[in-house]
Design an enzyme around this catalytic site. Structure first.
Site, PDB file in Angstrom:
ATOM      1  N   TYR A   1       0.824  -1.217   0.000  1.00 53.63           N
ATOM      2  CA  TYR A   1       0.000   0.000   0.000  1.00 53.63           C
ATOM      3  C   TYR A   1       0.861   1.271   0.000  1.00 53.63           C
ATOM      4  O   TYR A   1       0.368   2.346   0.309  1.00 53.63           O
ATOM      5  CB  TYR A   1      -0.939   0.012   1.205  1.00 53.63           C
ATOM      6  CG  TYR A   1      -2.006  -1.069   1.163  1.00 53.63           C
ATOM      7  CD1 TYR A   1      -3.044  -1.008   0.232  1.00 53.63           C
ATOM      8  CD2 TYR A   1      -1.981  -2.140   2.044  1.00 53.63           C
ATOM      9  CE1 TYR A   1      -4.023  -1.995   0.192  1.00 53.63           C
ATOM     10  CE2 TYR A   1      -2.953  -3.132   2.005  1.00 53.63           C
ATOM     11  CZ  TYR A   1      -3.972  -3.053   1.076  1.00 53.63           C
ATOM     12  OH  TYR A   1      -4.936  -4.035   1.031  1.00 53.63           O
TER      13      TYR A   1
ATOM     14  N   ARG B   1      -8.937   0.360   1.456  1.00 49.93           N
ATOM     15  CA  ARG B   1      -7.735   1.192   1.579  1.00 49.93           C
ATOM     16  C   ARG B   1      -7.007   1.023   0.273  1.00 49.93           C
ATOM     17  O   ARG B   1      -7.305   0.103  -0.486  1.00 49.93           O
ATOM     18  CB  ARG B   1      -6.883   0.760   2.783  1.00 49.93           C
ATOM     19  CG  ARG B   1      -5.902  -0.360   2.526  1.00 49.93           C
ATOM     20  CD  ARG B   1      -5.517  -1.093   3.793  1.00 49.93           C
ATOM     21  NE  ARG B   1      -4.184  -0.757   4.258  1.00 49.93           N
ATOM     22  CZ  ARG B   1      -3.462  -1.580   5.060  1.00 49.93           C
ATOM     23  NH1 ARG B   1      -3.964  -2.730   5.475  1.00 49.93           N
ATOM     24  NH2 ARG B   1      -2.283  -1.231   5.465  1.00 49.93           N
TER      25      ARG B   1
END
Ligand SMILES: Cc1cc2nc3c(=O)[nH]c(=O)nc-3n(C[C@H](O)[C@H](O)[C@H](O)COP(=O)(O)OP(=O)(O)OC[C@H]3O[C@@H](n4cnc5c(N)ncnc54)[C@H](O)[C@@H]3O)c2cc1C
Lengths: 114, 530
Positions: free
Chosen positions: B91, B476
């Site tokens: 991420y 996310r």
């Protein structure tokens, strides 16, 4: 590509590895062991659930566990830790300081032929 | 040396001097060698200019130093990107959204401030990893469990601020937190919930305090620097058991998930449950299709054919492993009850799984799936083969069989429309990482190959859009896609993003904190971005 670059660096580093090597005192080895246990063991320890070991074994590396190796140089170890390889990421100095890394390198090369 | 955006060389050098005075010169990193350690080790921009490189990094050791750093940054208008343990691999790693930001690295703030066994909570600093907290609890012999995400080297604070998940009853990490301390952009300290009482006695026991509950605003945002957080822990259960439910037909997934949903919402089944398909996984392996076999593409075999293969090879079409935590008598009864509930599905079969009592012996620990018991490890990296990393596409879909079928069809069709085989993407089956919904996790490989990464970024963006058209959004995302994802949460002409921007301008008028995090940009960068 990064992989190739690392091998070049490793090859170069072997040349001056001998002079970089100073006999570490006991506490340096203890420190190296402690830091290794914390940061490296979960991937490089023995057992099938240790992905670094599994990866090295798949490559045909014998022994596959870093702690059992006698062919790694301190300089090579440092390059891998600061540059990463495959999915092994780089480690920041807030995680592993230069002094900690010296200790890991001393620990992992403790059984090398002097 | 790289300069932070909008900052001149003189100001930057003055600021660096002040940062050094605040934290000590050893903890301000400016050399390329040191700063490169903050780049995303799994960057989808390898060898491209867009790969975010910080200008410097600064690593305070306590909250007073954080305040000083933030004040200096605010004076010189230097953007700083906060990380706790900085292991956000998949991420964005430790790297900022924007090149030139300084990284505020809180790894050195690594104190476990309290673990309370009686009330089962912990209060920690940002640099405390799951490994650290687990070790602390073991060393003290406390009978409480943490919940860990797959990789144990992240932190309760960093992971929960990105709203990550784990495997035990407290798997929704942000939901498991109780009380925060936050340094605002002007250097002021705020404590949330009961922490606002100067003599607080229940900061980690009662979440809400008085007035608006603002903790959520510090997750997936750039409104403050979190310096302490409390987390609820699970009292070490007496026992655990697992059991697997398997069904033979494609359509059986609907009652399988409906019952799962009932059992989870009733707190009978706890922890993360992943729907699996021994049949499709076997085809994935034997056909070389990999995870792509989990999608329904125009070229996929028909359902009837698949069911036939399943029958011949005695492979269930679907299964799921249920986890029960609690007193041994109770978990056995819960598994019996689950079987009763599932027995309405014709042909359903059950397999008893592990039955354990705690504490586990050292030898047992080596042989159990550690994450299921809150024991940090890095085993998950083994699934990555000899690859150079990956990034996660992770949409939330409803917890229903129908939604899973739709996702298989929609993503399969999206790949077909793009004319690319989904072979490289690892599709994992839906998991109950969070209560009441499923998350579908898809790993996109990262390569040190510009063309491959470019193509994968395009596919990723397309999947975000296609998902949004069907009402699914990412839980996310990687820094590279934060604008893309924020952009699909667009109800009523982006009213939510506008609200975030209004807050941003009010609490961080100079826009120094983590610009671009989750699509929230400070005013002076908003135009440039658009
Ligand atoms: C193979 C693999 C498996 C994974 N499995 C999981 C999993 O099971 N569950 C899961 O959740 N994730 C998983 N991840 C993703 C990721 O690695 C973890 O979520 C990891 O815990 C995040 O890194 P961290 O905890 O170090 O957080 P950090 O990197 O420290 O923080 C994440 C982000 O939160 C913000 N932030 C952090 N600290 C602060 C602060 N103090 N104040 C303000 N903002 C802050 C920053 O924007 C930062 O970039 C996986 C990744 C990989 C590669």
């Amino acid at each position: 590509m990064r992989y190739a670059r690392i091998f070049l660096l490793v090859a170069l580093s072997v040349a001056f590895a001998a002079q970089a090597f100073a006999a570490p005192d006991e506490s340096q080895l203890d420190r190296g062991h402690r830091v290794y246990q914390k940061w490296c063991y979960p991937c490089h320890g023995p057992g099938a659930d240790k992905p670094g070991t599994a990866s090295l074994a798949a490559r045909g590396q014998k022994p596959a566990v870093l702690e059992d190796r006698t062919d790694l140089t301190p300089a090579a170890i440092k390059i891998f830790v600061r540059h990463g390889v495959l999915y092994m990421p780089t480690f920041r100095k807030t995680e592993i300081s230069d002094a900690d890394l010296d200790a890991i390198a001393a620990y992992l090369t403790r059984n090398n032929k002097k | 040396m790289r300069l932070p955006p909008g900052v001149n060389a003189k100001d930057f050098s003055d600021a660096l001097k002040q940062f050094s005075e605040a934290v000590g010169k050893d903890w301000v990193f400016t050399s390329d060698e040191d700063v490169n350690l903050y780049r995303d080790a799994y960057s989808p921009f390898w060898h491209e200019d867009e790969d975010p490189v910080p200008s410097a990094a600064v690593a305070p050791i306590n909250v007073e130093q954080v305040q000083q750093v933030v004040r200096i940054a605010n004076t010189f208008k230097i953007p700083i990107w906060t990380i706790s343990t900085g292991k956000n691999l998949g991420y964005g790693g430790a790297a900022p959204r924007l090149s030139g930001c300084m990284v505020l690295d809180l790894k050195r703030m690594d104190k476990v401030l309290e673990v309370n066994e009686k009330n089962a909570y912990a209060l920690v600093e940002p640099g405390v990893s799951y490994f650290d907290l687990y070790r602390y609890i073991q060393d003290k012999g406390l009978k409480v469990w943490i919940d860990t995400p797959d990789p144990g080297w992240g932190s309760p604070i960093g992971n929960s601020l990105d709203r990550g998940g784990g495997y035990t009853p407290f798997r929704d990490h942000f939901d498991a937190h109780c009380g925060m301390e936050v340094v605002l952009a002007n250097g002021e300290i705020v404590r949330t919930g009961m922490g606002a009482l100067p003599t607080a006695k229940t900061w980690q026991q009662y979440r809400y305090g008085f007035g608006p509950y603002i903790d959520g605003m510090f997750s997936q945002s750039n409104f403050g620097v979190v310096t302490k957080m409390g987390f609820w822990l699970l009292p070490q259960p007496e026992g655990y058991r697992s059991g697997t439910v398997s069904v033979a037909k494609h359509d059986d997934l609907v009652p399988l998930v409906d019952t799962l949903s009932y059992l989870m919402n009733s707190s009978i089944v706890q922890g993360t449950t992943t729907v699996g398909s021994p049949l499709l996984m076997s085809i994935a392996r034997s056909s070389g299709m990999g995870g792509a076999a989990l999608l329904t593409t125009p070229k996929s075999p028909s359902i009837a054919d698949l069911e036939k293969i399943g029958q011949e090879k005695n492979l269930p079409y679907w299964n799921c492993e249920l986890h029960f935590y609690g007193p041994s008598k109770v978990v056995d009864a819960q598994w019996e009850y689950a079987k009763e509930k599932y027995s309405v599905i014709p042909g359903v079969t059950f397999q008893d799984g592990q039955s354990l009592r705690f504490p586990l012996s050292a030898d047992q620990i080596e042989h159990v799936p550690k994450r299921q018991f809150g024991i940090p490890n890095l085993t998950v990296f083994g699934m990555m083969g000899r690859t150079e990393g990956h990034m996660w596409f992770s949409p939330i879909i409803p917890m229903s069989g129908e939604a899973v079928f739709e996702a298989q069809r929609v993503f399969g069709q999206a790949y077909a429309d793009m004319g690319v085989p989904p072979a490289e993407t690892t599709f994992v089956f839906p998991s109950s990482f969070f209560p009441r919904s499923f998350v579908v996790l898809c790993g996109f490989p990262i390569a040190h190959d510009v063309e491959k990464n470019r193509k994968n970024r395009q596919i990723f963006k397309r999947l975000v859009e296609v998902a949004a058209q069907h009402g699914w959004g990412e839980y996310r995302t990687h820094t590279a896609f934060m604008d893309t994802v924020a952009n699909v949460y667009s109800y009523n002409d982006h009213a939510l993003l506008h609200f975030h921007e209004t807050v941003k301008d009010a609490v961080d008028p100079n826009g120094i904190l983590s610009p671009g995090r989750c699509g929230i940009w400070p005013k002076h960068m908003r135009k440039a971005k658009a």
